[in-house]
Design an enzyme around this catalytic site. Structure first.
Site, PDB file in Angstrom:
ATOM      1  CD1 TRP A  98      35.593  43.695  37.493  1.00 48.52           C
ATOM      2  CD2 TRP A  98      33.658  44.771  37.158  1.00 48.52           C
ATOM      3  NE1 TRP A  98      34.824  43.539  38.615  1.00 48.52           N
ATOM      4  CE2 TRP A  98      33.638  44.184  38.436  1.00 48.52           C
ATOM      5  CE3 TRP A  98      32.552  45.485  36.726  1.00 48.52           C
ATOM      6  CZ2 TRP A  98      32.533  44.306  39.297  1.00 48.52           C
ATOM      7  CZ3 TRP A  98      31.452  45.604  37.568  1.00 48.52           C
ATOM      8  CH2 TRP A  98      31.454  45.015  38.837  1.00 48.52           C
ATOM      9  CG  ASP A 166      38.404  49.346  34.790  1.00 54.54           C
ATOM     10  OD1 ASP A 166      38.815  49.908  35.823  1.00 54.54           O
ATOM     11  OD2 ASP A 166      37.421  48.573  34.784  1.00 54.54           O
ATOM     12  CE  LYS A 190      37.804  47.452  43.188  1.00 56.71           C
ATOM     13  NZ  LYS A 190      36.387  47.199  43.321  1.00 56.71           N
TER      14      LYS A 190
END
Ligand code: PMP
Length: 355
Positions: A98, A166, A190
């Site tokens: 990511w 992030d 999440k």
């Protein structure tokens, strides 16, 4: 009942599922799926969902909270565009898939990206620590929890430059100091709610200062803040469920209490990984993630038998990411410690049978 160790979308509290299901059938006489986002009842939901984020994370005055779409993947681009200044340079830490994605998008929007720290040399099994942070950059970016590799920053990078994070896979899992950041972004799927919404927490003073010659309306965070997440049709259902989840979170002790529960869950599983002769962890112990626990069998030939055992115990979502293999147990907020105990019991039983 299944024990859902999936990495995201993931488990949310049962009582949130129940309320969300009820609202699909009846939200003040309509379905939540058919209500106009401009209706006062939904505007009230958006306001509450925004306020509850501020409450849960103790967001200081001078910061705004908005819900967008596009996932954290669009966040890579929005973050880069928002933070671009005259230098057109940015410093990134590469800790996995990511973070690499964020680097790629920052380059695409025209930034000169300095990857000043990376753990790629050891297949992203640790969090880099010995680095000097560039001073010649518009901002610094890192990924707080590496969902795929199972590493997590337990201490944030120290810099005087604007800091961007992030936080997709560990936001709301532990207490953080929002004031330390200029911009935080996170996909909802999440610890916040269902997929569809993406959360941005931004220091107001960074807004409206982008030097990018290319700033389409949707990618301009300032406009979203000004329109209070209603620039266009927001992901109504996702925001609604996020609101329910935030209510539940705060009613159960808030992020501080969640952090204690998460610590206990992670400790229980890592202890078993370290003590069980059949398994080993995949990352440096000091950098282990409390959200995504990655581990392997010493002898991969045993995987078929082990898989049968955990599936038989009602566990789902345990296989590692397709790029890493092995196992990944995601211990997001709503996963009860009882589910972790079921996994630990299965691992022990497997060791007993094989031992
Ligand atoms: N960053 C992190 C840390 C992630 O875990 C993910 C997805 N798992 C992403 C970014 C990409 O998010 P999305 O799928 O919401 O675009």
């Amino acid at each position: 009942m299944k024990h859902n160790f999936g990495a995201g979308p993931c488990i949310l509290p049962q009582n949130v599922f129940k309320q969300a299901a009820a609202a699909v059938l009846d939200f003040n006489g309509l379905s939540i799926l058919e209500v106009s986002h401009r209706h006062k009842d939904f505007v009230a939901v958006m306001d509450e969902a925004t306020d509850l984020v501020k409450k849960a994370l103790n967001v200081p005055v001078g910061y705004s909270v908005v819900y967008l779409q596009g996932g954290a993947t669009l966040g890579f681009t929005i973050a880069a565009l928002t933070m671009m200044r005259d230098k057109k340079k940015a410093g990134y830490i590469n800790t996995g898939t990511w973070a690499s994605g964020a680097i790629k998008e920052a380059k695409k929007v025209g930034l000169d990206v300095n990857v000043f720290a990376s753990s790629e040399d050891k297949n992203f099994t640790y969090i880099p620590k010995d680095y000097s942070i560039p001073t010649d950059a518009d901002y610094i970016h890192f990924t707080s929890n590496n969902t795929i590799y199972g590493t997590q920053f337990h201490e944030f990078p120290k810099t005087d430059l604007p800091l961007v994070c992030d936080m997709s896979s560990d936001i709301f899992s532990k207490v953080i100091n929002v004031a330390y950041f200029d911009l935080i972004y996170a996909g909802a799927q999440k610890n916040l709610g269902p997929a569809g919404a993406t959360l941005y927490i931004v220091k107001d003073e960074v807004l409206g200062k982008s030097t990018s010659p290319f700033l389409p309306t949707y990618l301009d965070l300032k406009q979203h803040v000004e329109k209070e997440s209603m620039l266009n049709t927001p992901p109504v259902f996702s925001v609604y469920v996020a609101m329910l989840n935030l209510r539940d979170m705060l009613a159960n002790g808030g992020v501080k209490a969640i952090e204690e529960r998460n610590d206990a869950k992670a400790a229980l599983l890592y202890k078993e990984i370290d003590e069980n002769p059949l398994f080993k962890g995949t990352v440096y112990p000091e950098d282990r993630s409390k959200m995504n626990v990655t581990f392997l069998l010493h002898d991969e030939h045993l995987s078929e038998e082990f898989d049968k055992l955990w599936k038989g115990a009602g566990i789902v979502g345990l296989p590692g990411h397709r790029s890493t293999g092995g196992y990944r147990a995601s211990l997001y907020n709503a996963l009860p410690i009882e589910s972790v105990q079921v996994l630990v019991d299965v691992m022990r039983e497997f060791a007993r049978v094989k031992g």
